[in-house]
Design an enzyme around this catalytic site. Structure first.
Site, PDB file in Angstrom:
ATOM      1  N   GLU A  35       0.512  -1.426   0.267  1.00  0.00           N
ATOM      2  CA  GLU A  35       0.304   0.173   0.133  1.00  0.00           C
ATOM      3  C   GLU A  35       0.983   1.494  -0.013  1.00  0.00           C
ATOM      4  OE1 GLU A  35      -3.199   0.703  -0.309  1.00  0.00           O
ATOM      5  OE2 GLU A  35      -3.974  -1.481  -0.514  1.00  0.00           O
TER       6      GLU A  35
ATOM      7  N   TYR B 270      -6.736   6.244   3.603  1.00  0.00           N
ATOM      8  CA  TYR B 270      -6.785   5.405   2.370  1.00  0.00           C
ATOM      9  C   TYR B 270      -6.633   4.411   2.802  1.00  0.00           C
ATOM     10  CZ  TYR B 270      -5.691   2.327  -0.979  1.00  0.00           C
ATOM     11  OH  TYR B 270      -5.216   1.175  -1.193  1.00  0.00           O
TER      12      TYR B 270
ATOM     13  N   ASP C  53      -9.591   6.069  -2.906  1.00  0.00           N
ATOM     14  CA  ASP C  53      -8.867   6.120  -3.517  1.00  0.00           C
ATOM     15  C   ASP C  53      -9.205   6.828  -4.673  1.00  0.00           C
ATOM     16  OD1 ASP C  53      -9.624   4.052  -4.823  1.00  0.00           O
ATOM     17  OD2 ASP C  53      -7.345   3.384  -5.247  1.00  0.00           O
TER      18      ASP C  53
END
Length: 349
Positions: free
Chosen positions: A33, A116, A134
């Site tokens: 991520e 996020y 996102d």
DNA sequence: AATACGGGGCA
DNA sequence: TGCCCAGTATT
């Protein structure tokens, strides 16, 4: 079937096989991520493999030094991500004894993890019911529901997050989040979305109103250019040298003074040593005064730093748009506000 | 509430 | 060129 169920079916048949989807290890998901923040999957993929190989767990990451991490990050951009990762790895090693947190409320406190990323890690590793928003999700929601509110305004962000939360499948947040992002990345793309094969296009507001290219709406930050305008006041008290501006730039076809534009604020002596100055005035320029301090003038897209330099030296060469005029005649010339302010006190205008 | 932070792909 | 990318931290 409703909107999200349709997308799940699409996903199950069309998803890419991405390595971080085959694990629930919060550490591995965290790696992926962070690497994927503002980064395309194809660009991040090789970095992901290298990081996993070199640092297979938090402890090995925490033991790295910063030079090593940044070297491995080289070429990926946004280098604070790498530095923050090391801080976070060390903190996790210390405070969580090497077990990467899985709860949103814990994750959000860590360096480099925002809304996020916290939602992504929490949902993918432990199925916590947090909706990711996102760039992909913004686009899919804005188009499908026909939302024209800007996605980058504070109110817009809140509202899109709220909508995403309401849409979230609480039974399987991990799958739901993957679906929304993959759909945005692969089908509902920024440019040339594949609406023809979209399973929900008949109920998509953007498609049915022919507005896919207009959505999502994003406030563009007006980028402000800085310019440094050095004006020369050539006058004997009764007449002065003027310039008629061209039709391309600001103040098109209006009148100002002989100008040397620079890309930074130069000290006066450096300015006068520029070849541009020598071409106009010759090598010997006699400055009467720097008649005004540097004035700041704000335009929509430009920040102007303007100064006026008074000289007794007559130019050795006149540009085509230059001409002498009387102080009297200034009243009949269109002067930009900034220029008027610059010279009004000198001539009692 | 804005802005900085990168490098790459695409029209 | 301008926009966008599995955003976050800082001012």
């Amino acid at each position: 079937m409703n909107f999200t169920d349709e997308l799940v079916q699409w996903y199950l048949q069309n998803k890419r096989d991405l390595p971080w989807r085959n694990t629930t290890d919060a550490y591995i998901i965290w790696l992926s991520e962070i690497i994927l923040q503002q980064t395309r999957v194809e660009q991040g993929l090789p970095y992901f493999y290298r990081f996993v190989e070199k640092y297979p767990d938090v402890s090995s990451f925490a033991a790295a030094n910063e030079d090593e991490v940044l070297k491995l990050w080289q070429g990926l951009g946004y280098y604070s991500r790498g530095r923050n990762m090391l801080k976070t790895a060390r903190l996790v090693e210390e405070q969580y004894h090497g077990k990467f947190p899985e709860k949103y409320d814990d994750l959000i406190k860590l360096k480099g993890i925002g809304e996020y990323t916290a939602a992504a890690i929490a949902s993918f590793s432990a199925n916590e019911a947090k909706a990711v928003v996102d760039g992909n999700v913004y686009r899919v929601l804005a188009r499908f529901f026909g939302i024209y509110e800007p996605i980058n305004s504070p109110a817009g962000k809140r509202n899109f997050q709220e909508l995403a939360n309401n849409l979230l499948n609480k039974k399987n947040p991990a799958l739901h989040n993957q679906v929304m992002m993959e759909f945005g990345a692969m089908l509902c793309k920024p440019k040339n979305p594949a609406c023809g094969i979209c399973p929900v296009h008949t109920s998509c507001v953007a498609f049915t109103t022919n507005a896919t290219t207009a959505l999502p709406v994003k406030l563009k930050t007006v980028k402000v250019r800085e310019r440094f305008l050095n004006y020369f006041l050539v006058t004997d008290g009764d007449t002065l040298l003027m310039n008629k501006r061209g039709d391309k730039d600001i103040w098109a076809n209006m009148y100002d003074l002989p100008l040397i534009e620079t890309s930074s604020l130069l000290p006066l002596n450096e300015l006068l040593n520029l070849s541009a100055a020598h071409e106009i005035f010759g090598p010997e320029i006699k400055i009467t005064s720097q008649a005004a301090p540097v004035q700041k003038h704000i335009l929509t897209h430009q920040r102007l730093y303007i100064r006026l330099i008074k000289t007794e030296t007559k130019p050795i060469k006149l540009e085509v748009n230059w001409f002498y005029t009387t102080v009297e005649n200034l009243h009949s010339l269109a002067l930009p506000k900034a220029i008027f302010i610059l010279i009004k006190n000198i001539f009692n205008l």
